[in-house]
Design an enzyme around this catalytic site. Structure first.
Site, PDB file in Angstrom:
ATOM      1  N   HIS A 234       0.834  -1.210   0.000  1.00 16.62           N
ATOM      2  CA  HIS A 234       0.000   0.000   0.000  1.00 16.62           C
ATOM      3  C   HIS A 234       0.863   1.251   0.000  1.00 16.62           C
ATOM      4  O   HIS A 234       0.431   2.312   0.467  1.00 16.62           O
ATOM      5  CB  HIS A 234      -0.956   0.018   1.204  1.00 16.62           C
ATOM      6  CG  HIS A 234      -1.746  -1.237   1.357  1.00 16.62           C
ATOM      7  ND1 HIS A 234      -2.858  -1.495   0.608  1.00 16.62           N
ATOM      8  CD2 HIS A 234      -1.554  -2.314   2.159  1.00 16.62           C
ATOM      9  CE1 HIS A 234      -3.347  -2.684   0.939  1.00 16.62           C
ATOM     10  NE2 HIS A 234      -2.569  -3.201   1.875  1.00 16.62           N
ATOM     11  N   SER A 358      16.703  15.027 -20.314  1.00 18.63           N
ATOM     12  CA  SER A 358      15.690  16.081 -20.336  1.00 18.63           C
ATOM     13  C   SER A 358      16.195  17.226 -21.186  1.00 18.63           C
ATOM     14  O   SER A 358      17.384  17.562 -21.160  1.00 18.63           O
ATOM     15  CB  SER A 358      15.406  16.583 -18.912  1.00 18.63           C
ATOM     16  OG  SER A 358      14.658  17.776 -18.941  1.00 18.63           O
TER      17      SER A 358
END
Length: 531
Positions: A234, A358
């Protein structure tokens, strides 16, 4: 049929007039420019025939770079070089080749049936002549078939006419030209061609890359079997594992699905217009045509389907593609997990000179290989799911909807292959950052709440879970607070000592052993191949 490697647009729908070479070569696009540029290009080997496809003599290549720019599908353009292994199978060239193979093999089979006296038993010279049509089939032959198709407007009939044209000059075969395509419906030829395309593409292209993925993950599992890692359930810190064990999970899952894929049996039919051998029985009522059809289909290396309509119902394709979707889903799960581990700093990525992560942030090394793999897996599954849902459905004895859908087999497998290659490329760039893994474990002593409360339960300490919940939930927990809690427990001294010596790095259960045993587990799942 479409001319390009993967895009399901027929030649008549393609653009024209943009480039001088398009007019004469548009419908063989990548094969004329790629396959024919090398006489040694790998070719499909057809099960049961001992024959190998040959791209034939060299021809003047077209402007490949231009077509890459103009391709409607990125599989034929941007990614063409990465999926070129599938071109001999799912291109227009590939389909024509397999149709030619089936037609020639059927004529050879007829010559072996004593009751078909009009086709005498062929001499070795005649058999060699016919088999050489398959062995020496070239792009120029495929172009000739397409030329005939412009007149017939029927792709399978064009193959029949091409073969008759090819054999007219042979004095003996010219006497039996009308036995090409004898008693056949187009789908007798097509279903066997597609079956052979799928079987050979899976065995020679897809399974080897699936195997490479399983081996790569198996290596990662064994190399990192001992490296402790914080689990996250979770998204929250959970009981530690090892990095190797998490890789072993994926190695086993992928291997199991590949094994399921290899167990799929590819079927073929050869029963005429509606599956009852109607024309066969009228022409030669004394022949056991179902038995002959079974012999013929199995001689090609396919399983025989005795109960069909005009088409083989494609149920095996549905099963094959459903299993491939499962394999792809597992790999997408792996891609996402590795992406997350890179984000957490558990992996570094080796850089390559000149590459840019990038356009504006020079420091970045993005996990583009895993992202590209994930994206292509979802595209592949969209197509494969559509194929598996649609193909088994056909109105009454046959409608034409499967014909246009089948032309997209290469699209589903092409995006899958691209994803497999990207995942493998990404794996090669990974470097484990053990310092970051250790750092995370040092900050999460609360994960020892599980073993402590479990030992307390063993010794019947009341409210074990509740006491650890009070200690850890919503509070900062460190080594000192854990050890202080243990020392105040009513437990045997040796047990308290063992708990006091426990650290998050050591609390990995059997993870290391499980990771190291992955070869033993996978040995039973090796040898992926469709028989």
């Amino acid at each position: 049929m479409e001319a390009s490697t993967f895009v399901p647009l027929r030649g008549t729908y393609r653009f024209s007039g943009f480039h001088p070479s398009i007019t004469s070569y548009s419908h063989t696009r990548r094969h004329c420019c790629a396959a024919l540029s090398s006489a040694s290009t790998a070719a499909p080997t057809v099960s049961g025939s001992g024959l190998t496809c040959n791209f034939g003599p060299q021809m003047k290549p077209i402007d490949e770079a231009f077509f890459n720019l103009m391709a409607l599908s990125p599989l034929d353009g941007r990614y063409a070089q990465k999926v070129k292994e599938l071109q001999p199978f799912f291109s227009e060239y590939g389909l024509i080749f397999y149709r030619v193979l089936v037609e020639v093999k059927w004529l050879l089979k007829l010559s072996d049936i004593p009751e078909v006296k009009e086709v005498p038993s062929f001499s070795q010279e005649i058999r060699t002549f016919l088999e050489n049509i398959i062995r020496e089939f070239s792009a120029s032959d495929a172009l000739e078939v397409k030329k005939i198709e412009k007149v017939t407007n029927h792709d399978v009939k064009a193959v029949e006419y091409f073969l008759k044209q090819k054999c007219t000059s042979h004095s003996e075969i010219s006497k039996v030209l009308e036995f090409f395509h004898f008693a056949c419906t187009s789908e007798d030829i097509n279903n066997l061609a597609y079956g052979l395309m799928l079987k050979e593409a899976m065995n020679s292209v897809m399974f080897p890359f699936m195997t490479d993925l399983c081996k790569a993950l198996c290596t990662m599992a064994k190399d990192n079997a001992h490296v402790p890692m914080l689990s996250r359930t979770h998204g929250q810190p959970a009981s530690p594992t090892t990095l190797g064990k998490e890789m072993a999970n994926f190695a086993f899952r992928l291997s199991y699905q590949a094994q399921c894929l290899s167990e799929v049996r590819i079927f073929g039919k050869f029963a005429g217009a509606v599956g009852n051998y109607n024309a066969h029985k009228i022409a030669y009522p004394e022949i056991d045509w179902p038995h002959i059809a079974q012999e013929f289909v199995t001689s090609l290396g396919l399983q025989f389907n005795p109960y069909v309509t005009q088409i083989e119902p494609h149920d095996y394709m549905a099963k094959l593609f459903h299993n491939m979707v499962e394999f792809n889903n597992i790999l997408a799960d792996f891609d996402k997990d590795v992406w997350s581990y890179i984000s957490l700093g558990y992996f570094k990525q080796m850089t390559k000179a000149g590459e840019i992560g990038s356009s504006t942030m020079p420091h970045k090394v993005n996990p583009i290989d895993f992202e590209n793999s994930e994206g292509n897996l979802f595209l592949a599954n969209a197509v494969l799911s559509a194929l598996s849902i649609k193909l088994p459905i056909s109105r009454m004895q046959r409608d034409l909807t499967d014909s246009t859908v089948l032309r997209n087999l290469g699209v589903g497998l092409g995006h899958s292959l691209l994803a497999y290659k990207n995942a493998l490329q990404g794996i090669k760039k990974l470097q484990v950052n053990e310092l970051r893994l250790v750092e995370d474990l040092e900050l999460t002593w609360e994960v020892l709440a599980e073993p402590i409360q479990t030992v307390m339960r063993r010794y019947a300490v009341p409210e074990a879970y509740e006491k650890l919940k009070e200690l850890t939930r919503g509070r900062a927990v460190d080594e000192e607070s854990i050890k202080s809690f243990v020392q105040n427990l009513d437990l045997p001294e040796e047990t308290k000592l063992n708990l006091s010596n426990l650290t998050p790095h050591l609390y990995v259960g059997e993870a290391e052993n499980l990771a190291k045993s992955i070869d033993e587990v996978l040995s039973a799942l090796s040898g992926f191949k469709i028989d």
